[in-house]
Design an enzyme around this catalytic site. Structure first.
Site, PDB file in Angstrom:
ATOM      1  N   ARG A  93       2.529  -8.999   4.432  1.00 27.14           N
ATOM      2  CA  ARG A  93       3.608  -8.103   4.023  1.00 27.14           C
ATOM      3  C   ARG A  93       4.705  -8.079   5.093  1.00 27.14           C
ATOM      4  O   ARG A  93       5.880  -8.045   4.763  1.00 27.14           O
ATOM      5  CB  ARG A  93       3.023  -6.698   3.844  1.00 27.14           C
ATOM      6  CG  ARG A  93       4.024  -5.624   3.557  1.00 27.14           C
ATOM      7  CD  ARG A  93       4.345  -5.547   2.112  1.00 27.14           C
ATOM      8  NE  ARG A  93       5.297  -4.473   1.820  1.00 27.14           N
ATOM      9  CZ  ARG A  93       6.030  -4.451   0.708  1.00 27.14           C
ATOM     10  NH1 ARG A  93       5.923  -5.411  -0.187  1.00 27.14           N
ATOM     11  NH2 ARG A  93       6.873  -3.475   0.490  1.00 27.14           N
ATOM     12  N   CYS A 117      -1.378  -6.691   0.963  1.00 24.23           N
ATOM     13  CA  CYS A 117      -2.384  -6.056   0.098  1.00 24.23           C
ATOM     14  C   CYS A 117      -1.828  -5.773  -1.292  1.00 24.23           C
ATOM     15  O   CYS A 117      -0.690  -5.331  -1.437  1.00 24.23           O
ATOM     16  CB  CYS A 117      -2.862  -4.741   0.719  1.00 24.23           C
ATOM     17  SG  CYS A 117      -3.833  -5.005   2.197  1.00 24.23           S
ATOM     18  N   GLN A 126      14.957  -0.896  -1.012  1.00 24.79           N
ATOM     19  CA  GLN A 126      15.584  -0.086   0.048  1.00 24.79           C
ATOM     20  C   GLN A 126      15.940  -0.934   1.265  1.00 24.79           C
ATOM     21  O   GLN A 126      16.915  -0.653   1.961  1.00 24.79           O
ATOM     22  CB  GLN A 126      14.646   1.070   0.450  1.00 24.79           C
ATOM     23  CG  GLN A 126      14.354   2.040  -0.693  1.00 24.79           C
ATOM     24  CD  GLN A 126      15.606   2.720  -1.219  1.00 24.79           C
ATOM     25  OE1 GLN A 126      16.336   3.370  -0.481  1.00 24.79           O
ATOM     26  NE2 GLN A 126      15.867   2.521  -2.496  1.00 24.79           N
ATOM     27  N   ARG A 397      -7.861  -9.260   8.354  1.00 26.69           N
ATOM     28  CA  ARG A 397      -6.414  -9.191   8.552  1.00 26.69           C
ATOM     29  C   ARG A 397      -6.056  -8.022   9.472  1.00 26.69           C
ATOM     30  O   ARG A 397      -5.024  -8.034  10.138  1.00 26.69           O
ATOM     31  CB  ARG A 397      -5.695  -9.008   7.197  1.00 26.69           C
ATOM     32  CG  ARG A 397      -5.708 -10.231   6.310  1.00 26.69           C
ATOM     33  CD  ARG A 397      -4.784 -10.041   5.111  1.00 26.69           C
ATOM     34  NE  ARG A 397      -3.512  -9.512   5.557  1.00 26.69           N
ATOM     35  CZ  ARG A 397      -2.823  -8.587   4.865  1.00 26.69           C
ATOM     36  NH1 ARG A 397      -3.301  -8.106   3.736  1.00 26.69           N
ATOM     37  NH2 ARG A 397      -1.671  -8.157   5.312  1.00 26.69           N
TER      38      ARG A 397
HETATM   39  C1  EPZ Z   1       3.532  -0.249   5.540  1.00 25.17           C
HETATM   40  O1  EPZ Z   1       3.751  -0.922   4.301  1.00 25.17           O
HETATM   41  C2  EPZ Z   1       2.156  -0.676   5.994  1.00 25.17           C
HETATM   42  N1  EPZ Z   1       2.121  -2.122   6.179  1.00 25.17           N
HETATM   43  C3  EPZ Z   1       1.105  -0.276   4.964  1.00 25.17           C
HETATM   44  O2  EPZ Z   1      -0.155  -0.532   5.548  1.00 25.17           O
HETATM   45  C4  EPZ Z   1       1.189   1.229   4.699  1.00 25.17           C
HETATM   46  O3  EPZ Z   1       0.319   1.531   3.621  1.00 25.17           O
HETATM   47  C5  EPZ Z   1       2.619   1.627   4.332  1.00 25.17           C
HETATM   48  O4  EPZ Z   1       3.529   1.172   5.354  1.00 25.17           O
HETATM   49  C6  EPZ Z   1       2.782   3.139   4.199  1.00 25.17           C
HETATM   50  O5  EPZ Z   1       2.440   3.753   5.414  1.00 25.17           O
HETATM   51  C7  EPZ Z   1       2.676  -2.644   7.296  1.00 25.17           C
HETATM   52  O6  EPZ Z   1       3.199  -1.932   8.125  1.00 25.17           O
HETATM   53  C8  EPZ Z   1       2.581  -4.126   7.450  1.00 25.17           C
HETATM   54  P1  EPZ Z   1       6.539   1.429   2.736  1.00 25.17           P
HETATM   55  P2  EPZ Z   1       5.231  -0.909   3.641  1.00 25.17           P
HETATM   56  O7  EPZ Z   1       7.756   0.615   2.891  1.00 25.17           O
HETATM   57  O8  EPZ Z   1       6.230  -1.076   4.723  1.00 25.17           O
HETATM   58  C9  EPZ Z   1       8.024   2.448  -1.939  1.00 25.17           C
HETATM   59  C10 EPZ Z   1      -2.265  -1.466   5.789  1.00 25.17           C
HETATM   60  O9  EPZ Z   1      -3.316  -1.196   5.196  1.00 25.17           O
HETATM   61  N2  EPZ Z   1       9.102   1.536  -1.518  1.00 25.17           N
HETATM   62  O10 EPZ Z   1       6.418   2.721   3.490  1.00 25.17           O
HETATM   63  O11 EPZ Z   1       5.238  -1.833   2.514  1.00 25.17           O
HETATM   64  C11 EPZ Z   1       6.888   1.690  -2.592  1.00 25.17           C
HETATM   65  O12 EPZ Z   1       6.421   2.416  -3.700  1.00 25.17           O
HETATM   66  C12 EPZ Z   1      -0.980  -1.585   4.995  1.00 25.17           C
HETATM   67  O13 EPZ Z   1      -2.144  -1.621   7.032  1.00 25.17           O
HETATM   68  C13 EPZ Z   1      10.176   1.372  -2.397  1.00 25.17           C
HETATM   69  O14 EPZ Z   1      10.210   1.951  -3.487  1.00 25.17           O
HETATM   70  O15 EPZ Z   1       5.261   0.585   3.097  1.00 25.17           O
HETATM   71  C14 EPZ Z   1       5.786   1.675  -1.548  1.00 25.17           C
HETATM   72  O16 EPZ Z   1       4.522   1.727  -2.155  1.00 25.17           O
HETATM   73  C15 EPZ Z   1      -1.202  -1.434   3.501  1.00 25.17           C
HETATM   74  N3  EPZ Z   1      11.207   0.554  -2.029  1.00 25.17           N
HETATM   75  C16 EPZ Z   1       6.052   2.947  -0.757  1.00 25.17           C
HETATM   76  O17 EPZ Z   1       7.493   3.130  -0.819  1.00 25.17           O
HETATM   77  C17 EPZ Z   1      11.207  -0.116  -0.817  1.00 25.17           C
HETATM   78  O18 EPZ Z   1      12.191  -0.839  -0.535  1.00 25.17           O
HETATM   79  C18 EPZ Z   1       5.654   2.822   0.695  1.00 25.17           C
HETATM   80  O19 EPZ Z   1       6.311   1.666   1.177  1.00 25.17           O
HETATM   81  C19 EPZ Z   1      10.101   0.047   0.058  1.00 25.17           C
HETATM   82  C20 EPZ Z   1       9.066   0.893  -0.309  1.00 25.17           C
END
Ligand code: EPZ
Length: 418
Positions: A93, A117, A126, A397
């Site tokens: 990711r 994942c 965003q 991972r």
């Molecule tokens: C990070 O993912 C982590 N991964 C995830 O951990 C973690 O679950 C997540 O943050 C939330 O804390 C890494 O840091 C590599 P988000 P990320 O951007 O960046 C919505 C693990 O197990 N969203 O906070 O992808 C969407 O619904 C992994 O270590 C938008 O709508 O999380 C998403 O589900 C799994 N538009 C939610 O926000 C966007 O442009 C959270 O996304 C971005 C996100």
């Protein structure tokens, strides 16, 4: 392929040391691109995603080494542009952080949509909104995200969703961008602060990381530095939950207790004893776990990454618990596997109702993702008999030397190749 065999019934006892935080390490490795200089990154976890990122940086032209103590030496001065290697970047990711870092340094970046994942639709709208606000042109064609900019200019950006990834990516894109960038409705996770501290150590001017308004004053150049990654609060929370599930007593070393407040509070609500000693935390579960309700939220709320391990613990609680997943859209895939072990869980959309039972029974199960995989290992630690967890690569991972650390706490676990 490899699987883990776990014989249940042993209480975890002893001491375990937490590694550096995966979700801070990956954006910081990407951020070294911004310096075009030599950096030394310490306390990196020796996990698959870090190895993949090292390979990506090497393919981009960096001179990079990583020793067995988790110290990376990386020199990105020879890199002149960023076309992220498809095969590697689609494995994780966090490859999308290359877009922000490369846009910031070269006003150009190409990367495939990220992997990672399978926990629901993980859009990057965003991120793109932020890049375009700074003046970049972003298009997606032939399966590649292509970012270009004549000249980036600081801007005020309001995030429609509290997102860790977009908050970090816009920080990366703005530190070398002329003028002032303000990120409003920013995520507040500790790893966002860690990335900001790293960037400031290289000469960036970022204020407010850890709050919902982050201010970046663009600078002309960044220089290399030496930096140590914060401890992994999700790994720490995983061992806290595993200790509680087995009714054990474990001291978890190398933690920052304030990063664990949500999980500590929830475990105490469940009659688990949690004591803090500076950079260590002791978990002791002498009595029956009490059922509680859990709702995942952005930091400082209960972390979505501990929802799956926590649900396994709640299977052993006295009573019925309700788990609400407000962050990820589809993070209950592991429940079908848990039901094969006798769990009584009903899932409806983002809500799971968990009825506590006396004990799960061992079975052949499969890891569906990183945290769902470690949740199955925790289930195996408690279940009657020998549980087999297939697709162990998901777990590798994000957890450094998982079976070695569990073996040192008395668990009966081994890895076999199939
Ligand atoms: C990070 O993912 C982590 N991964 C995830 O951990 C973690 O679950 C997540 O943050 C939330 O804390 C890494 O840091 C590599 P988000 P990320 O951007 O960046 C919505 C693990 O197990 N969203 O906070 O992808 C969407 O619904 C992994 O270590 C938008 O709508 O999380 C998403 O589900 C799994 N538009 C939610 O926000 C966007 O442009 C959270 O996304 C971005 C996100």
């Amino acid at each position: 392929m490899e699987k883990l065999l776990i014989e249940g019934g042993t209480k975890l006892k002893g001491k375990v040391k937490i590694s550096g935080f995966k979700n801070a390490a990956l954006p910081i490795i990407a951020a070294t691109l911004l310096a075009g200089d030599k950096c030394t990154i310490e306390n990196l976890p020796l996990i698959k995603d870090v190895i993949v990122y090292k390979e990506i940086m090497s393919k981009l032209g960096a001179d990079v080494s990583l020793n067995n103590k988790g110290v990376m030496e990386i020199d990105t001065s020879k890199i002149k542009k960023c076309n992220a290697p498809y095969e590697l970047a689609t494995k994780i990711r966090a490859s999308y952080y290359l877009l922000g870092a490369a846009l910031g340094r070269f006003s150009q970046a190409q990367a495939p949509p990220p992997g990672g994942c399978s926990i629901g639709n993980r859009p990057i709208d965003q991120h793109i909104k932020g890049f375009e606000a700074l003046g970049a042109k972003v298009d997606i064609s032939h399966g590649i995200i292509n970012c270009t900019a004549e000249k980036l200019k600081g801007e005020k950006i309001y995030l429609d969703v509290v997102t860790v990834g977009a908050t970090i990516n816009i920080m990366l894109a703005s530190v070398l961008t002329e003028g002032k960038t303000v990120i409003e409705n920013a995520a507040k996770e500790p790893h966002i602060v860690d990335v900001a501290n790293f960037l400031n150590a290289m000469g960036a001017e970022i204020r407010g990381a850890g709050t919902d308004v982050i201010r970046v004053q663009g600078v002309n150049k960044l220089k290399g530095c030496t930096y140590s990654i914060i401890p992994d609060q999700i790994e720490a929370g995983t061992y806290m939950i595993a200790t509680a599930a087995t009714g054990g007593e474990v001291i978890i070393d190398n933690v920052i207790p304030t990063h664990l407040e949500a999980i500590t509070a929830k475990l105490k609500e469940m009659n688990v004893e949690v004591k803090e000693y500076g950079d260590s935390i002791k978990v002791y579960a002498p009595q029956k776990i009490k059922s509680v309700d859990v709702k995942t939220l952005p930091y400082p709320g209960f972390p979505t990454d501990l929802q799956q391990p926590m649900s396994v613990l709640l299977c052993h609680a006295d009573g019925t618990s309700i788990v609400t997943e407000t962050v990820s859209e589809d993070r209950f895939k592991y429940v079908d596997e848990l039901k094969r072990m006798g769990a009584r869980i009903k899932v409806d959309g983002r809500v799971a109702v968990i009825q506590g039972i006396n004990k799960l029974s061992a079975a052949k199960v499969a890891a569906s993702d990183l945290r769902g995989g470690v949740a199955m290992v925790i289930a195996g630690l408690v279940a009657d008999g020998v549980t087999e967890v297939e697709n162990a690569y998901h777990i590798d991972r994000g957890y450094e030397r998982l079976e070695n650390k569990l073996l040192s706490l008395g668990a009966k676990i081994k890895r076999i190749k199939i």
